[in-house]
Write a protein that holds these residues in place. Structure first.
Motif, PDB file in Angstrom:
ATOM      1  N   LEU A  45       0.829  -1.195   0.000  1.00 15.06           N
ATOM      2  CA  LEU A  45       0.000   0.000   0.000  1.00 15.06           C
ATOM      3  C   LEU A  45       0.871   1.257   0.000  1.00 15.06           C
ATOM      4  O   LEU A  45       2.021   1.243   0.444  1.00 15.06           O
ATOM      5  CB  LEU A  45      -0.911   0.016   1.219  1.00 15.06           C
ATOM      6  N   ASP A  49      -3.112   5.392   0.451  1.00 11.31           N
ATOM      7  CA  ASP A  49      -3.971   4.287   0.856  1.00 11.31           C
ATOM      8  C   ASP A  49      -4.075   4.217   2.377  1.00 11.31           C
ATOM      9  O   ASP A  49      -5.160   4.010   2.933  1.00 11.31           O
ATOM     10  CB  ASP A  49      -3.420   2.961   0.330  1.00 11.31           C
ATOM     11  N   GLU A  98       1.137   9.944  -2.466  1.00 14.32           N
ATOM     12  CA  GLU A  98       0.818   8.851  -3.381  1.00 14.32           C
ATOM     13  C   GLU A  98       2.050   8.283  -4.087  1.00 14.32           C
ATOM     14  O   GLU A  98       1.962   7.264  -4.776  1.00 14.32           O
ATOM     15  CB  GLU A  98      -0.218   9.285  -4.413  1.00 14.32           C
ATOM     16  N   PHE A 211     -10.252  -2.071  -0.904  1.00 14.53           N
ATOM     17  CA  PHE A 211      -8.898  -2.539  -1.192  1.00 14.53           C
ATOM     18  C   PHE A 211      -8.805  -3.984  -1.652  1.00 14.53           C
ATOM     19  O   PHE A 211      -7.794  -4.385  -2.203  1.00 14.53           O
ATOM     20  CB  PHE A 211      -8.012  -2.345   0.053  1.00 14.53           C
ATOM     21  N   ASP A 216      -1.259  -6.141  -4.736  1.00 11.62           N
ATOM     22  CA  ASP A 216      -1.527  -4.892  -5.426  1.00 11.62           C
ATOM     23  C   ASP A 216      -1.362  -5.093  -6.934  1.00 11.62           C
ATOM     24  O   ASP A 216      -0.536  -5.885  -7.372  1.00 11.62           O
ATOM     25  CB  ASP A 216      -0.520  -3.830  -4.930  1.00 11.62           C
TER      26      ASP A 216
END
Length: 218
Positions: A45, A49, A98, A211, A216
């Protein structure tokens, strides 16, 4: 998709080749008894997030700006700052949140981050790695593993107002704890701001919806 590595900046290190789960202990500084959550999050993450995970777990609704800091203390002048999009738009030269993955900053138990929500009524969170756990594809990428105390009302007033209304809402308190909060410290934009119940099932349903599970895709 290849896992590209950003250049190493200050306290940022390389990303893990294989994801792990960070068991984070997040406490709102200045609350008594401590308002805290245990958060299990994938090392893949990013800080933006984690902002969403913190918001869902504590009850923040992104009404105010926020910021992450990595250093010896929240007010450490040498701390690295990782900022929200609003601060970027205002010309703040710090690193956008980010762009920073959790495993660039957190590598071992005891590693620490600080997070502030709402600079006008500051809620400073002390976050540290309690455990590093293995991951499987069936594990949620973010969940709340536990915690203590209900969520603050996301309105003006800060910790003093939260403590006042927490004790006012406690049927076992009977007013004995009100002396911990000075009346002049309480901002009363509304007559009553009872904390929202800490319902872990609702939090984790929202986090799983946002999520998902496994790795990911970025």
């Amino acid at each position: 998709m290849a896992d590209t590595q950003p250049p190493s900046l200050s306290r940022r290190g390389p990303r893990r080749k294989r994801p792990v789960t960070f068991r984070l202990h997040a406490t709102v500084v200045g609350t008594e008894p401590p308002l805290f959550r245990w958060l299990d999050v994938s090392s893949e993450l990013f800080l933006n997030d984690l902002n969403e995970v913190i918001g869902a777990s504590f009850g923040w609704v992104n009404r105010a700006s926020h910021e992450f800091r990595c250093g010896a203390a929240f007010d450490d002048p040498t701390a690295d700052r990782y900022i929200c999009p609003e601060a970027v738009a205002d010309g703040d030269p710090a690193v956008p949140e980010e762009q920073v993955r959790l495993d660039e900053l957190l590598t071992a138990p005891g590693d620490t981050l600080f997070y502030i929500y709402d600079f006008a009524n500051p809620w400073v969170h002390h976050i540290y790695v309690e455990e590093i756990l293995p991951r499987t594809a069936k594990m949620p990428r973010a969940c709340c593993a536990g915690g203590r105390r209900d969520c603050p009302a996301d309105v003006a007033g800060g910790i003093a107002r939260y403590e006042y209304f927490s004790r006012r809402a406690d049927p076992d308190d009977e007013g004995e704890s009100f002396h911990y909060v000075s009346p002049e410290d309480i901002i009363t934009e509304s007559d009553y701001a009872e904390p929202s119940p800490f319902v872990i099932e609702e939090i984790n349903w929202a986090l799983a919806s946002q999520f998902g599970y496994g790795r990911d895709v970025r």
